[in-house]
Design a protein around this motif. Structure first.
Motif, PDB file in Angstrom:
ATOM      1  N   MET A   1       0.847  -1.170   0.000  1.00 27.76           N
ATOM      2  CA  MET A   1       0.000   0.000   0.000  1.00 27.76           C
ATOM      3  C   MET A   1       0.890   1.229   0.000  1.00 27.76           C
ATOM      4  SD  MET A   1      -2.916   1.108   2.765  1.00 27.76           S
ATOM      5  CE  MET A   1      -4.219   0.146   2.095  1.00 27.76           C
ATOM      6  N   ASP A   2       0.650   2.133  -0.930  1.00 26.39           N
ATOM      7  CA  ASP A   2       1.465   3.341  -0.997  1.00 26.39           C
ATOM      8  C   ASP A   2       0.854   4.455  -0.135  1.00 26.39           C
ATOM      9  OD1 ASP A   2      -0.747   3.847  -2.571  1.00 26.39           O
ATOM     10  OD2 ASP A   2       0.367   4.861  -4.151  1.00 26.39           O
ATOM     11  N   PHE A   3       1.567   5.567  -0.044  1.00 23.49           N
ATOM     12  CA  PHE A   3       1.172   6.679   0.807  1.00 23.49           C
ATOM     13  C   PHE A   3      -0.209   7.218   0.444  1.00 23.49           C
ATOM     14  CE2 PHE A   3       1.003  11.269   1.577  1.00 23.49           C
ATOM     15  CZ  PHE A   3       1.187  11.283   2.944  1.00 23.49           C
ATOM     16  N   ASP A   4      -0.443   7.484  -0.842  1.00 24.84           N
ATOM     17  CA  ASP A   4      -1.720   8.059  -1.277  1.00 24.84           C
ATOM     18  C   ASP A   4      -2.891   7.146  -0.949  1.00 24.84           C
ATOM     19  OD1 ASP A   4      -0.391  10.263  -2.267  1.00 24.84           O
ATOM     20  OD2 ASP A   4      -0.257   9.466  -4.310  1.00 24.84           O
ATOM     21  N   THR A   5      -2.737   5.870  -1.227  1.00 23.69           N
ATOM     22  CA  THR A   5      -3.811   4.910  -0.967  1.00 23.69           C
ATOM     23  C   THR A   5      -4.087   4.804   0.527  1.00 23.69           C
ATOM     24  OG1 THR A   5      -3.094   3.661  -2.902  1.00 23.69           O
ATOM     25  CG2 THR A   5      -4.584   2.550  -1.386  1.00 23.69           C
ATOM     26  N   ALA A   6      -3.035   4.760   1.323  1.00 22.14           N
ATOM     27  CA  ALA A   6      -3.197   4.662   2.774  1.00 22.14           C
ATOM     28  C   ALA A   6      -3.905   5.888   3.332  1.00 22.14           C
ATOM     29  CB  ALA A   6      -1.836   4.492   3.444  1.00 22.14           C
ATOM     30  N   LEU A   7      -3.497   7.066   2.908  1.00 22.67           N
ATOM     31  CA  LEU A   7      -4.111   8.294   3.402  1.00 22.67           C
ATOM     32  C   LEU A   7      -5.567   8.388   2.958  1.00 22.67           C
ATOM     33  CD1 LEU A   7      -3.544  10.791   5.047  1.00 22.67           C
ATOM     34  CD2 LEU A   7      -2.848  11.940   2.955  1.00 22.67           C
ATOM     35  N   GLU A   8      -5.825   8.041   1.711  1.00 16.06           N
ATOM     36  CA  GLU A   8      -7.195   8.070   1.198  1.00 16.06           C
ATOM     37  C   GLU A   8      -8.079   7.086   1.969  1.00 16.06           C
ATOM     38  OE1 GLU A   8      -9.515   6.823  -2.879  1.00 16.06           O
ATOM     39  OE2 GLU A   8      -7.472   7.580  -3.051  1.00 16.06           O
ATOM     40  N   THR A   9      -7.551   5.908   2.247  1.00 19.39           N
ATOM     41  CA  THR A   9      -8.309   4.904   2.985  1.00 19.39           C
ATOM     42  C   THR A   9      -8.611   5.386   4.396  1.00 19.39           C
ATOM     43  OG1 THR A   9      -7.267   3.148   1.712  1.00 19.39           O
ATOM     44  CG2 THR A   9      -8.312   2.509   3.778  1.00 19.39           C
ATOM     45  N   CYS A  10      -7.610   5.937   5.072  1.00 17.53           N
ATOM     46  CA  CYS A  10      -7.814   6.401   6.448  1.00 17.53           C
ATOM     47  C   CYS A  10      -8.839   7.527   6.511  1.00 17.53           C
ATOM     48  CB  CYS A  10      -6.496   6.883   7.058  1.00 17.53           C
ATOM     49  SG  CYS A  10      -5.411   5.549   7.516  1.00 17.53           S
ATOM     50  N   LEU A  11      -8.742   8.466   5.597  1.00 18.02           N
ATOM     51  CA  LEU A  11      -9.654   9.604   5.641  1.00 18.02           C
ATOM     52  C   LEU A  11     -11.046   9.246   5.138  1.00 18.02           C
ATOM     53  CD1 LEU A  11      -7.255  12.504   4.618  1.00 18.02           C
ATOM     54  CD2 LEU A  11      -8.006  11.828   6.901  1.00 18.02           C
ATOM     55  N   SER A  12     -11.153   8.260   4.253  1.00 14.10           N
ATOM     56  CA  SER A  12     -12.482   7.843   3.793  1.00 14.10           C
ATOM     57  C   SER A  12     -13.174   6.955   4.832  1.00 14.10           C
ATOM     58  CB  SER A  12     -12.400   7.127   2.449  1.00 14.10           C
ATOM     59  OG  SER A  12     -11.752   5.892   2.588  1.00 14.10           O
ATOM     60  N   LYS A  13     -12.392   6.297   5.670  1.00 17.28           N
ATOM     61  CA  LYS A  13     -12.953   5.486   6.754  1.00 17.28           C
ATOM     62  C   LYS A  13     -12.809   6.239   8.078  1.00 17.28           C
ATOM     63  CE  LYS A  13     -12.055   0.976   4.693  1.00 17.28           C
ATOM     64  NZ  LYS A  13     -11.395  -0.330   4.909  1.00 17.28           N
ATOM     65  N   TYR A  14     -13.192   7.500   8.067  1.00 14.02           N
ATOM     66  CA  TYR A  14     -12.991   8.418   9.182  1.00 14.02           C
ATOM     67  C   TYR A  14     -13.492   7.857  10.512  1.00 14.02           C
ATOM     68  CZ  TYR A  14     -12.235  13.166  10.958  1.00 14.02           C
ATOM     69  OH  TYR A  14     -11.758  14.252  11.622  1.00 14.02           O
ATOM     70  N   PHE A  15     -14.711   7.317  10.515  1.00 14.23           N
ATOM     71  CA  PHE A  15     -15.301   6.764  11.736  1.00 14.23           C
ATOM     72  C   PHE A  15     -15.550   5.264  11.627  1.00 14.23           C
ATOM     73  CE2 PHE A  15     -16.688  11.240  12.148  1.00 14.23           C
ATOM     74  CZ  PHE A  15     -16.147  11.497  13.397  1.00 14.23           C
ATOM     75  N   THR A  16     -14.832   4.563  10.764  1.00 15.47           N
ATOM     76  CA  THR A  16     -15.029   3.127  10.581  1.00 15.47           C
ATOM     77  C   THR A  16     -14.089   2.359  11.502  1.00 15.47           C
ATOM     78  OG1 THR A  16     -15.627   3.499   8.274  1.00 15.47           O
ATOM     79  CG2 THR A  16     -15.059   1.251   8.904  1.00 15.47           C
ATOM     80  N   PHE A  17     -14.666   1.762  12.529  1.00 12.45           N
ATOM     81  CA  PHE A  17     -13.881   1.022  13.509  1.00 12.45           C
ATOM     82  C   PHE A  17     -13.959  -0.477  13.279  1.00 12.45           C
ATOM     83  CE2 PHE A  17     -14.575   5.104  15.381  1.00 12.45           C
ATOM     84  CZ  PHE A  17     -13.389   5.380  16.025  1.00 12.45           C
ATOM     85  N   SER A  18     -14.676  -0.904  12.244  1.00 17.07           N
ATOM     86  CA  SER A  18     -14.785  -2.329  11.954  1.00 17.07           C
ATOM     87  C   SER A  18     -13.892  -2.670  10.769  1.00 17.07           C
ATOM     88  CB  SER A  18     -16.240  -2.696  11.647  1.00 17.07           C
ATOM     89  OG  SER A  18     -16.683  -1.986  10.512  1.00 17.07           O
ATOM     90  N   GLY A  19     -13.546  -3.934  10.654  1.00 13.83           N
ATOM     91  CA  GLY A  19     -12.679  -4.359   9.567  1.00 13.83           C
ATOM     92  C   GLY A  19     -11.225  -4.406  10.004  1.00 13.83           C
ATOM     93  N   ARG A  20     -10.350  -4.482   9.011  1.00  9.12           N
ATOM     94  CA  ARG A  20      -8.927  -4.648   9.273  1.00  9.12           C
ATOM     95  C   ARG A  20      -8.124  -3.599   8.523  1.00  9.12           C
ATOM     96  NH1 ARG A  20      -7.999 -11.070   8.408  1.00  9.12           N
ATOM     97  NH2 ARG A  20      -5.877 -10.466   8.897  1.00  9.12           N
ATOM     98  N   ALA A  21      -6.948  -3.281   9.051  1.00 10.55           N
ATOM     99  CA  ALA A  21      -6.034  -2.344   8.399  1.00 10.55           C
ATOM    100  C   ALA A  21      -4.630  -2.929   8.432  1.00 10.55           C
ATOM    101  CB  ALA A  21      -6.047  -0.990   9.106  1.00 10.55           C
TER     102      ALA A  21
END
Length: 120
Positions: A1-21
Motif C-alpha cells: 500500500m502506498d502513501f496516497d492509498t493509505a491516506l485516502e483509505t484512512c480519511l475515507s474510513k474516518y469513523f469506521t472502527f470495523s474491519g482490518r487495516a
C-alpha cells in the motif's frame, strides 16, 4: 500500500472502527500526521495567532481517523480494539500496543474480516 492509498483509505474510513487495516495503512497515516503537523504549526506562528489555533483544529480533526485506523490495525492482529485503552496507562501502556502495531497481521480471515490482498 502506498502513501496516497493509505491516506485516502484512512480519511475515507474516518469513523469506521470495523474491519482490518494493514501495517502500511497505519504507519503511512502516522507519517502524514508527523509531517503535516509542524507545517500547520508554522502557519500558526507566521499568522501571529494568539495560540496554535490551526494546529489544534488539525489535531482534533485527526483524532478520529487515527483511532479508527488503530482499532482496525489491532483487528488485523485478531485483537479487540479495546486494547487501545492500554494507552491510558502512562508509559507502560503504549508498549504492548506498539508491539501489536508492528507485528504482521494474521494470515487469512479472522473474526474481524477477510485478509486484504493488494496488487503491487
Amino acid at each position: 500500500m502506498d502513501f496516497d492509498t493509505a491516506l485516502e483509505t484512512c480519511l475515507s474510513k474516518y469513523f469506521t472502527f470495523s474491519g482490518r487495516a494493514r501495517r502500511a495503512e497505519l504507519w503511512w497515516f502516522v507519517v502524514f500526521y508527523v509531517a503535516v503537523s509542524p507545517i500547520v504549526l508554522m502557519f500558526d506562528v507566521f499568522a501571529n495567532f494568539e495560540g496554535p489555533i490551526l494546529w489544534t483544529i488539525f489535531s482534533f480533526a485527526m483524532i478520529a481517523p487515527f483511532l479508527a485506523v488503530s482499532v482496525r490495525r489491532l483487528h488485523d492482529r485478531n485483537v479487540s480494539g479495546w486494547w487501545m485503552l492500554l494507552n491510558l496507562v502512562p508509559i507502560v501502556g503504549i508498549i504492548p500496543t506498539l508491539i501489536l502495531f508492528i507485528l504482521p497481521g494474521t494470515k487469512g480471515a479472522n473474526r474481524f474480516g477477510p485478509d486484504y490482498t493488494f496488487s503491487v
